[in-house]
Design an enzyme around this catalytic site. Sequence first.
Site, short mmCIF file in Angstrom:
data_model
loop_
_atom_site.label_atom_id
_atom_site.label_comp_id
_atom_site.label_asym_id
_atom_site.label_seq_id
_atom_site.Cartn_x
_atom_site.Cartn_y
_atom_site.Cartn_z
N PHE A 23 0.92 -1.10 -0.04
CA PHE A 23 -0.03 -0.05 -0.01
C PHE A 23 0.94 1.24 -0.04
O PHE A 23 1.94 1.39 0.64
CB PHE A 23 -0.90 -0.05 1.41
CG PHE A 23 -2.33 0.61 0.99
CD1 PHE A 23 -3.31 -0.13 0.80
CD2 PHE A 23 -2.08 2.19 1.26
CE1 PHE A 23 -4.55 0.67 0.77
CE2 PHE A 23 -3.30 2.98 1.26
CZ PHE A 23 -4.67 2.18 1.10
N GLU A 63 -1.12 -5.59 8.01
CA GLU A 63 -0.65 -7.21 7.81
C GLU A 63 0.81 -7.05 8.36
O GLU A 63 1.30 -8.33 8.50
CB GLU A 63 -0.71 -7.52 6.56
CG GLU A 63 -2.12 -7.93 6.07
CD GLU A 63 -2.88 -6.70 5.66
OE1 GLU A 63 -2.58 -5.60 5.42
OE2 GLU A 63 -4.09 -6.71 6.00
N ALA A 85 3.67 2.86 4.93
CA ALA A 85 3.17 4.44 5.01
C ALA A 85 1.91 4.22 5.12
O ALA A 85 1.21 3.90 4.30
CB ALA A 85 3.92 4.68 3.74
N ILE A 87 -1.02 7.07 5.32
CA ILE A 87 -1.36 8.39 5.01
C ILE A 87 -2.63 8.53 5.57
O ILE A 87 -3.53 8.00 4.93
CB ILE A 87 -1.13 8.65 3.57
CG1 ILE A 87 0.46 8.34 3.20
CG2 ILE A 87 -1.11 9.92 3.32
CD1 ILE A 87 0.91 8.39 1.74
N THR A 91 -10.80 9.34 6.08
CA THR A 91 -11.47 8.09 6.95
C THR A 91 -10.78 8.07 8.20
O THR A 91 -9.59 8.30 8.29
CB THR A 91 -11.86 7.15 6.18
OG1 THR A 91 -10.42 6.34 6.01
CG2 THR A 91 -12.09 7.46 4.52
N HIS A 93 -9.86 5.18 9.07
CA HIS A 93 -8.93 4.13 8.74
C HIS A 93 -7.44 4.20 9.15
O HIS A 93 -7.02 3.33 9.57
CB HIS A 93 -8.92 3.75 7.12
CG HIS A 93 -8.90 2.17 6.70
ND1 HIS A 93 -9.96 1.44 6.96
CD2 HIS A 93 -7.65 1.62 6.19
CE1 HIS A 93 -9.53 0.22 6.56
NE2 HIS A 93 -8.21 0.36 6.14
N PHE A 118 10.50 -0.04 13.58
CA PHE A 118 9.64 0.45 13.20
C PHE A 118 9.66 1.57 11.98
O PHE A 118 9.97 2.77 12.35
CB PHE A 118 8.66 1.24 14.36
CG PHE A 118 7.39 1.84 14.16
CD1 PHE A 118 6.08 0.95 13.79
CD2 PHE A 118 6.98 3.07 14.15
CE1 PHE A 118 4.97 1.24 13.48
CE2 PHE A 118 5.99 3.60 13.94
CZ PHE A 118 4.75 2.83 13.71
N ARG A 132 9.65 12.57 3.31
CA ARG A 132 10.66 11.60 4.25
C ARG A 132 10.98 10.50 3.53
O ARG A 132 11.57 9.57 3.99
CB ARG A 132 9.52 11.03 5.39
CG ARG A 132 9.14 12.28 6.38
CD ARG A 132 7.91 12.04 6.93
NE ARG A 132 7.61 12.88 8.10
CZ ARG A 132 6.95 14.34 7.77
NH1 ARG A 132 6.72 14.49 6.37
NH2 ARG A 132 6.58 15.22 8.76
N1 INI Z 1 -2.38 0.58 4.44
C1 INI Z 1 -1.29 1.16 4.39
O1 INI Z 1 -0.08 0.53 4.40
N2 INI Z 1 -1.20 2.60 4.56
C2 INI Z 1 -2.56 3.25 4.44
O2 INI Z 1 -2.54 4.62 4.25
C3 INI Z 1 -3.81 2.48 4.40
N3 INI Z 1 -4.84 3.05 4.38
O3 INI Z 1 -4.86 4.51 4.57
O4 INI Z 1 -5.87 2.61 4.27
C4 INI Z 1 -3.51 1.10 4.58
N4 INI Z 1 -4.78 0.55 4.51
C5 INI Z 1 -4.76 -0.96 4.09
C6 INI Z 1 -4.42 -1.84 5.43
O5 INI Z 1 -3.08 -1.71 5.87
C7 INI Z 1 -4.89 -3.28 4.98
O6 INI Z 1 -3.97 -3.94 4.11
C8 INI Z 1 -6.37 -3.60 4.64
O7 INI Z 1 -7.11 -3.00 5.46
C9 INI Z 1 -6.81 -4.98 4.61
O8 INI Z 1 -6.61 -5.77 5.92
#
Ligand code: INI
Length: 172
Positions: A23, A63, A85, A87, A91, A93, A118, A132
């Site tokens: 991601f 994960e 990362a 971001i 939301t 999330h 980390f 960064r």
């Molecule tokens: N995963 C990230 O690594 N960075 C993010 O910014 C992010 N956002 O913002 O949604 C993100 N979401 C996915 C998450 O890590 C899982 O892969 C997904 O929810 C499946 O479990």
Amino acid sequence: MATFEGNFTPDISLRFAIVVGRFNDMVTLKLLAACQDCLKRHGVDVEPDSQQVDYVWVPGCYEIPLAAKHLAFSQRYDAIICLGAVIKGDTPHFDYVSAEVSKGVAAASFQSGVPVIFGVLTVDTMAQALERAGIKSNLGWGYAMNALEMATLMRQMQKISPAPVQQMIQPG
Ligand code: INI
């Protein structure tokens, strides 16, 4: 009494694992490149067929802890570097993902006795993330330095006693 500290001249027996989130890979690939560059310039073989570094790709930061925990409990590695990362969007999330990855990485390290670095950016915007990850500086380099320091430090500390490894603890 003794002083224990790590160094940046690792021997070839040191092994690392790098966990990378796909991601936001525009950012995580840049963190990975700097991380590899730093390890390589400190004498670590970072090539894909290397005996010193294994790579694990996961979908996103959420994960990362599971992969890091599995690697740490294998006791195959002197340090594990987690790159991701998160971001902030509009939301909630962001809050869930960043909280879980930070807690999970700390737990993997603490429970296994293996350093888990980390290397996860938690920022408001893509622009901040890119700053960064190479536009201004690249924190990937520093994460590799942290891994080298902790890996060599733990080798020193193991001379006093092996690290106490806890049982795998499932989240309650
Ligand atoms: N995963 C990230 O690594 N960075 C993010 O910014 C992010 N956002 O913002 O949604 C993100 N979401 C996915 C998450 O890590 C899982 O892969 C997904 O929810 C499946 O479990």
